[in-house]
Write a protein that holds these residues in place. Structure first.
Motif, PDB file in Angstrom:
ATOM      1  N   LEU A 152      11.490   0.535   0.979  1.00 34.96           N
ATOM      2  CA  LEU A 152      10.889  -0.721   0.519  1.00 34.96           C
ATOM      3  C   LEU A 152       9.582  -1.000   1.241  1.00 34.96           C
ATOM      4  CD1 LEU A 152      14.077  -2.983   0.310  1.00 34.96           C
ATOM      5  CD2 LEU A 152      12.783  -2.011  -1.605  1.00 34.96           C
ATOM      6  N   PHE A 153       9.537  -0.720   2.551  1.00 34.39           N
ATOM      7  CA  PHE A 153       8.294  -0.891   3.312  1.00 34.39           C
ATOM      8  C   PHE A 153       7.226   0.090   2.845  1.00 34.39           C
ATOM      9  CE2 PHE A 153       6.077   0.839   7.204  1.00 34.39           C
ATOM     10  CZ  PHE A 153       5.087  -0.140   7.251  1.00 34.39           C
ATOM     11  N   MET A 154       7.612   1.358   2.722  1.00 33.38           N
ATOM     12  CA  MET A 154       6.636   2.392   2.406  1.00 33.38           C
ATOM     13  C   MET A 154       6.261   2.445   0.940  1.00 33.38           C
ATOM     14  SD  MET A 154       6.996   5.523   5.017  1.00 33.38           S
ATOM     15  CE  MET A 154       6.259   5.264   6.629  1.00 33.38           C
ATOM     16  N   MET A 155       6.901   1.605   0.141  1.00 30.15           N
ATOM     17  CA  MET A 155       6.397   1.424  -1.219  1.00 30.15           C
ATOM     18  C   MET A 155       4.961   0.931  -1.196  1.00 30.15           C
ATOM     19  SD  MET A 155       9.624  -0.398  -3.137  1.00 30.15           S
ATOM     20  CE  MET A 155       8.492  -1.315  -4.179  1.00 30.15           C
ATOM     21  N   GLY A 156       4.536   0.416  -0.037  1.00 28.95           N
ATOM     22  CA  GLY A 156       3.153  -0.027   0.091  1.00 28.95           C
ATOM     23  C   GLY A 156       2.149   1.077  -0.186  1.00 28.95           C
ATOM     24  N   ILE A 157       2.514   2.338   0.104  1.00 33.21           N
ATOM     25  CA  ILE A 157       1.587   3.457  -0.150  1.00 33.21           C
ATOM     26  C   ILE A 157       1.304   3.597  -1.645  1.00 33.21           C
ATOM     27  CG2 ILE A 157       1.241   5.952   0.036  1.00 33.21           C
ATOM     28  CD1 ILE A 157       2.830   5.917   2.610  1.00 33.21           C
ATOM     29  N   PRO A 158       2.333   3.878  -2.475  1.00 38.62           N
ATOM     30  CA  PRO A 158       2.011   4.009  -3.908  1.00 38.62           C
ATOM     31  C   PRO A 158       1.591   2.689  -4.545  1.00 38.62           C
ATOM     32  CG  PRO A 158       4.385   4.121  -3.569  1.00 38.62           C
ATOM     33  CD  PRO A 158       3.754   4.180  -2.215  1.00 38.62           C
ATOM     34  N   ALA A 159       2.134   1.562  -4.065  1.00 34.75           N
ATOM     35  CA  ALA A 159       1.759   0.278  -4.666  1.00 34.75           C
ATOM     36  C   ALA A 159       0.285  -0.024  -4.433  1.00 34.75           C
ATOM     37  CB  ALA A 159       2.627  -0.845  -4.095  1.00 34.75           C
ATOM     38  N   ALA A 160      -0.196   0.234  -3.210  1.00 32.26           N
ATOM     39  CA  ALA A 160      -1.613  -0.005  -2.909  1.00 32.26           C
ATOM     40  C   ALA A 160      -2.503   0.871  -3.772  1.00 32.26           C
ATOM     41  CB  ALA A 160      -1.897   0.261  -1.425  1.00 32.26           C
ATOM     42  N   ALA A 161      -2.099   2.138  -3.902  1.00 35.68           N
ATOM     43  CA  ALA A 161      -2.906   3.050  -4.705  1.00 35.68           C
ATOM     44  C   ALA A 161      -2.815   2.717  -6.194  1.00 35.68           C
ATOM     45  CB  ALA A 161      -2.466   4.488  -4.456  1.00 35.68           C
ATOM     46  N   MET A 162      -1.635   2.269  -6.627  1.00 33.48           N
ATOM     47  CA  MET A 162      -1.434   1.959  -8.044  1.00 33.48           C
ATOM     48  C   MET A 162      -2.253   0.732  -8.465  1.00 33.48           C
ATOM     49  SD  MET A 162       2.168   1.308 -10.033  1.00 33.48           S
ATOM     50  CE  MET A 162       2.579  -0.166  -9.112  1.00 33.48           C
ATOM     51  N   PHE A 163      -2.177  -0.331  -7.658  1.00 31.83           N
ATOM     52  CA  PHE A 163      -2.941  -1.540  -7.987  1.00 31.83           C
ATOM     53  C   PHE A 163      -4.372  -1.463  -7.474  1.00 31.83           C
ATOM     54  CE2 PHE A 163       1.489  -3.130  -7.896  1.00 31.83           C
ATOM     55  CZ  PHE A 163       1.572  -3.539  -9.212  1.00 31.83           C
ATOM     56  N   GLY A 164      -4.553  -0.728  -6.377  1.00 34.92           N
ATOM     57  CA  GLY A 164      -5.885  -0.621  -5.793  1.00 34.92           C
ATOM     58  C   GLY A 164      -6.847   0.177  -6.645  1.00 34.92           C
ATOM     59  N   GLY A 165      -6.323   1.149  -7.394  1.00 35.33           N
ATOM     60  CA  GLY A 165      -7.194   1.945  -8.253  1.00 35.33           C
ATOM     61  C   GLY A 165      -7.889   1.099  -9.311  1.00 35.33           C
ATOM     62  N   PRO A 166      -7.104   0.414 -10.158  1.00 27.88           N
ATOM     63  CA  PRO A 166      -7.747  -0.460 -11.154  1.00 27.88           C
ATOM     64  C   PRO A 166      -8.600  -1.559 -10.520  1.00 27.88           C
ATOM     65  CG  PRO A 166      -5.468  -0.041 -11.760  1.00 27.88           C
ATOM     66  CD  PRO A 166      -5.651   0.524 -10.377  1.00 27.88           C
ATOM     67  N   LEU A 167      -8.119  -2.153  -9.405  1.00 28.60           N
ATOM     68  CA  LEU A 167      -8.889  -3.214  -8.752  1.00 28.60           C
ATOM     69  C   LEU A 167     -10.217  -2.678  -8.224  1.00 28.60           C
ATOM     70  CD1 LEU A 167      -9.210  -6.068  -7.580  1.00 28.60           C
ATOM     71  CD2 LEU A 167      -7.946  -5.274  -5.547  1.00 28.60           C
ATOM     72  N   SER A 168     -10.167  -1.525  -7.563  1.00 32.77           N
ATOM     73  CA  SER A 168     -11.399  -0.949  -7.014  1.00 32.77           C
ATOM     74  C   SER A 168     -12.366  -0.570  -8.118  1.00 32.77           C
ATOM     75  CB  SER A 168     -11.064   0.274  -6.149  1.00 32.77           C
ATOM     76  OG  SER A 168     -10.263  -0.082  -5.041  1.00 32.77           O
ATOM     77  N   GLY A 169     -11.820   0.018  -9.199  1.00 34.86           N
ATOM     78  CA  GLY A 169     -12.681   0.373 -10.326  1.00 34.86           C
ATOM     79  C   GLY A 169     -13.341  -0.846 -10.945  1.00 34.86           C
ATOM     80  N   TRP A 170     -12.588  -1.949 -11.050  1.00 33.69           N
ATOM     81  CA  TRP A 170     -13.147  -3.180 -11.623  1.00 33.69           C
ATOM     82  C   TRP A 170     -14.241  -3.750 -10.720  1.00 33.69           C
ATOM     83  CZ3 TRP A 170     -13.217  -8.196  -9.707  1.00 33.69           C
ATOM     84  CH2 TRP A 170     -13.693  -9.169 -10.595  1.00 33.69           C
ATOM     85  N   ILE A 171     -14.003  -3.759  -9.411  1.00 34.98           N
ATOM     86  CA  ILE A 171     -15.005  -4.288  -8.471  1.00 34.98           C
ATOM     87  C   ILE A 171     -16.285  -3.466  -8.544  1.00 34.98           C
ATOM     88  CG2 ILE A 171     -15.556  -4.613  -6.022  1.00 34.98           C
ATOM     89  CD1 ILE A 171     -12.585  -5.257  -5.577  1.00 34.98           C
ATOM     90  N   LEU A 172     -16.145  -2.145  -8.567  1.00 34.98           N
ATOM     91  CA  LEU A 172     -17.330  -1.282  -8.610  1.00 34.98           C
ATOM     92  C   LEU A 172     -18.154  -1.513  -9.876  1.00 34.98           C
ATOM     93  CD1 LEU A 172     -15.885   2.121  -7.308  1.00 34.98           C
ATOM     94  CD2 LEU A 172     -17.444   0.600  -6.090  1.00 34.98           C
ATOM     95  N   SER A 173     -17.476  -1.709 -10.996  1.00 34.54           N
ATOM     96  CA  SER A 173     -18.209  -1.831 -12.255  1.00 34.54           C
ATOM     97  C   SER A 173     -18.653  -3.264 -12.555  1.00 34.54           C
ATOM     98  CB  SER A 173     -17.342  -1.320 -13.419  1.00 34.54           C
ATOM     99  OG  SER A 173     -16.139  -2.048 -13.513  1.00 34.54           O
ATOM    100  N   SER A 174     -17.845  -4.256 -12.157  1.00 31.28           N
ATOM    101  CA  SER A 174     -18.128  -5.642 -12.542  1.00 31.28           C
ATOM    102  C   SER A 174     -18.978  -6.399 -11.540  1.00 31.28           C
ATOM    103  CB  SER A 174     -16.812  -6.401 -12.768  1.00 31.28           C
ATOM    104  OG  SER A 174     -16.074  -5.804 -13.804  1.00 31.28           O
ATOM    105  N   LEU A 175     -18.866  -6.067 -10.262  1.00 34.11           N
ATOM    106  CA  LEU A 175     -19.599  -6.822  -9.241  1.00 34.11           C
ATOM    107  C   LEU A 175     -20.843  -6.093  -8.741  1.00 34.11           C
ATOM    108  CD1 LEU A 175     -16.688  -8.330  -7.079  1.00 34.11           C
ATOM    109  CD2 LEU A 175     -17.885  -9.316  -9.044  1.00 34.11           C
ATOM    110  N   ASP A 176     -21.117  -4.929  -9.306  1.00 33.24           N
ATOM    111  CA  ASP A 176     -22.293  -4.171  -8.868  1.00 33.24           C
ATOM    112  C   ASP A 176     -23.571  -5.000  -9.064  1.00 33.24           C
ATOM    113  OD1 ASP A 176     -23.607  -1.918  -7.837  1.00 33.24           O
ATOM    114  OD2 ASP A 176     -24.049  -1.169  -9.848  1.00 33.24           O
ATOM    115  N   GLN A 177     -24.318  -5.175  -7.998  1.00 35.07           N
ATOM    116  CA  GLN A 177     -25.581  -5.918  -7.932  1.00 35.07           C
ATOM    117  C   GLN A 177     -25.406  -7.438  -8.004  1.00 35.07           C
ATOM    118  OE1 GLN A 177     -28.219  -4.240  -6.955  1.00 35.07           O
ATOM    119  NE2 GLN A 177     -26.824  -2.464  -7.028  1.00 35.07           N
ATOM    120  N   ALA A 178     -24.171  -7.934  -7.983  1.00 32.86           N
ATOM    121  CA  ALA A 178     -23.960  -9.379  -7.884  1.00 32.86           C
ATOM    122  C   ALA A 178     -24.450  -9.858  -6.522  1.00 32.86           C
ATOM    123  CB  ALA A 178     -22.475  -9.715  -8.052  1.00 32.86           C
ATOM    124  N   ALA A 179     -25.277 -10.896  -6.500  1.00 32.62           N
ATOM    125  CA  ALA A 179     -25.878 -11.437  -5.270  1.00 32.62           C
ATOM    126  C   ALA A 179     -26.693 -10.382  -4.528  1.00 32.62           C
ATOM    127  CB  ALA A 179     -24.806 -12.024  -4.351  1.00 32.62           C
TER     128      ALA A 179
END
Length: 433
Positions: A152-179
């Motif tokens: 249950l603790f180490m589910m953090g590894i795949p969970a971070a990568a699973m949710f972090g992938g889409p989140l990171s991709g969205w940040i890179l594409s949507s916030l690029d050059q903001a401010a």
């Protein structure tokens, strides 16, 4: 015989106690590990923009990412010993807040040297987190319950990568050059904030030991202590630091864990780049595609932990997944031009590798306790993080040298096979506890 020691009552108190402990502790440390692993792998997504913008080669980027592990290795044991001395609540909170601040500061690097320095300091700040939490869990859960809780603790590894992938991709594409900031700068800033917030929550909510858990009744506290005492009876365990560091089994486990880490970080750091090279150019889509292997691995981790506890068997619950992981990594080198098959092979690899973690971390407490456990677990994770350095720096260097990821991925597969052979040499009587 006390009330908590009577078999029927003790069983009822145990069930109630562990349900409360799991509910109060595990979700918080799970979220902390999600933040920790996200801070480790987001540099792999940042590379999609950062390398071109700053002119970093694969070798420079790989060494910068790997500098984190150099520091982590050097400071792992001292950090875990300090946690044992000052308590988990204060020390884990300190770790999280300091690494969150340093992760955010990565957004301001402009040269390779600055990148190396901030990554090294990030490793210093984060050193001790994983072994500290693993040690902390041994103070609450006896051996027969441990694999499921660790999963249950180490589910953090795949969970971070699973949710972090889409989140990171969205940040890179949507916030690029903001401010006026690039997407990779926003990536480090946005993903550092939850870490700092969680550090504050740890300070407020995490109990150091059973006696300070006011939400457990006296009978429930006694029941858990009895379970832990019975778990320790008859075990030939090392209690002092020197004995732990001289124990060949500790070093043996460090090499085995290193083989997992090589595969884990090869996937975590390099998969976004490999998907891009297979033909996908949109960073948002890359994020979603890289989530697939981690979603499958999350399920595999839960199944492996529950099965290992149910059958009280550890060795084959490690060896079989390691063989699967090696096959997936080796197979990925044959399909590098096909996006779908690349994702499939990395899914197979990740399922095998990640399923090993909850089972593996049941092994050290079988022969270590107290300060010996603090030092021994920290040494094992220190050696394992050498695999993280090799997965980032060596793969980057090999890619620059050969213009192909094949050699580095095959090297990771060979390490997994060697690790599986070492597991089979561990006596079943020592590991199937």
């Amino acid at each position: 015989m006390s009330l908590a020691e009577k078999p029927g009552v003790q069983s009822a108190h145990s069930r109630s106690a562990y349900a409360k402990i799991t509910l109060r502790i595990v979700p918080l440390i799970f979220l902390c590990y999600v933040a920790a692993y996200l801070d480790r792998i987001n540099v792999g997504f940042a590379q999609l923009q950062m390398a071109d913008e700053l002119g970093f080669s694969n070798a420079v980027f790989g060494f910068g990412a790997g500098a984190f592990f150099i520091a982590y290795i050097c400071f792992e044991i001292p950090s875990n010993l300090l946690l044992e001395r000052v308590g988990a609540r204060v020390w884990i909170a300190r770790i999280m807040i300091s690494w969150g601040v340093l992760s955010a500061l990565t957004m301001f690097v402009t040269t390779p040297v600055q990148f190396y320095v901030v990554r090294f300091l990030l490793g210093v700040a984060e050193a001790g987190f994983v072994p500290g939490v693993l040690l902390y869990l041994t103070h609450w859960f006896p051996g027969p319950r441990r694999a499921r809780v660790i999963s249950l603790f180490m589910m953090g590894i795949p969970a971070a990568a699973m949710f972090g992938g889409p989140l990171s991709g969205w940040i890179l594409s949507s916030l690029d050059q903001a401010a006026g900031w690039s997407g990779w700068q926003w990536l480090f800033l946005v993903e550092a904030v939850p870490t700092i917030v969680l550090g504050g929550l740890v300070l407020l909510l995490l109990p150091d030991r059973i006696a300070t858990a006011g939400w457990l009744s006296t009978a429930e506290q006694e029941s858990v202590r009895n379970d832990l005492d019975r778990d320790a009876e008859g075990a030939d365990r090392e209690h002092n630091i020197r004995g732990a560091l001289r124990d060949a089994r500790v070093w043996w486990l460090g090499v085995i864990d290193m083989s997992f880490m090589l595969g884990t970080y090869a996937i975590g750091f390099w998969l976004p780049t490999l998907v891009k090279e297979a033909g996908e150019k949109d960073t948002g889509t890359i994020g979603w595609l890289t989530a697939v292997p981690h979603a499958a691995a999350l399920v595999a981790m839960l199944i492996a932990g529950a099965s290992s506890d149910r059958f009280r068997e550890r060795r084959w619950h490690l060896v079989v997944p390691m063989l699967v992981g090696a096959a997936g990594l080796a197979g990925s080198t044959l399909v590098s031009d096909d996006i779908g098959l690349t994702v499939l092979m990395f899914t197979v690899a990740n399922v095998g590798i990640v399923a090993c973690y909850p089972v593996f971390w049941c092994l050290p407490p079988a022969f270590l306790t107290g300060r010996a456990a603090a030092a021994g677990i920290a040494l094992i994770t220190s050696m394992a993080n050498l695999g993280g350095f090799l997965a980032t720096y060596l793969l980057g260097w090999l890619r620059d040298l050969t213009a192909s990821p094949m050699h580095g991925l095959m090297l990771c597969a060979v390490f997994l096979l060697a690790g599986g052979a070492l597991v089979l040499r561990l006596p079943a009587s020592e590991v199937n506890r």
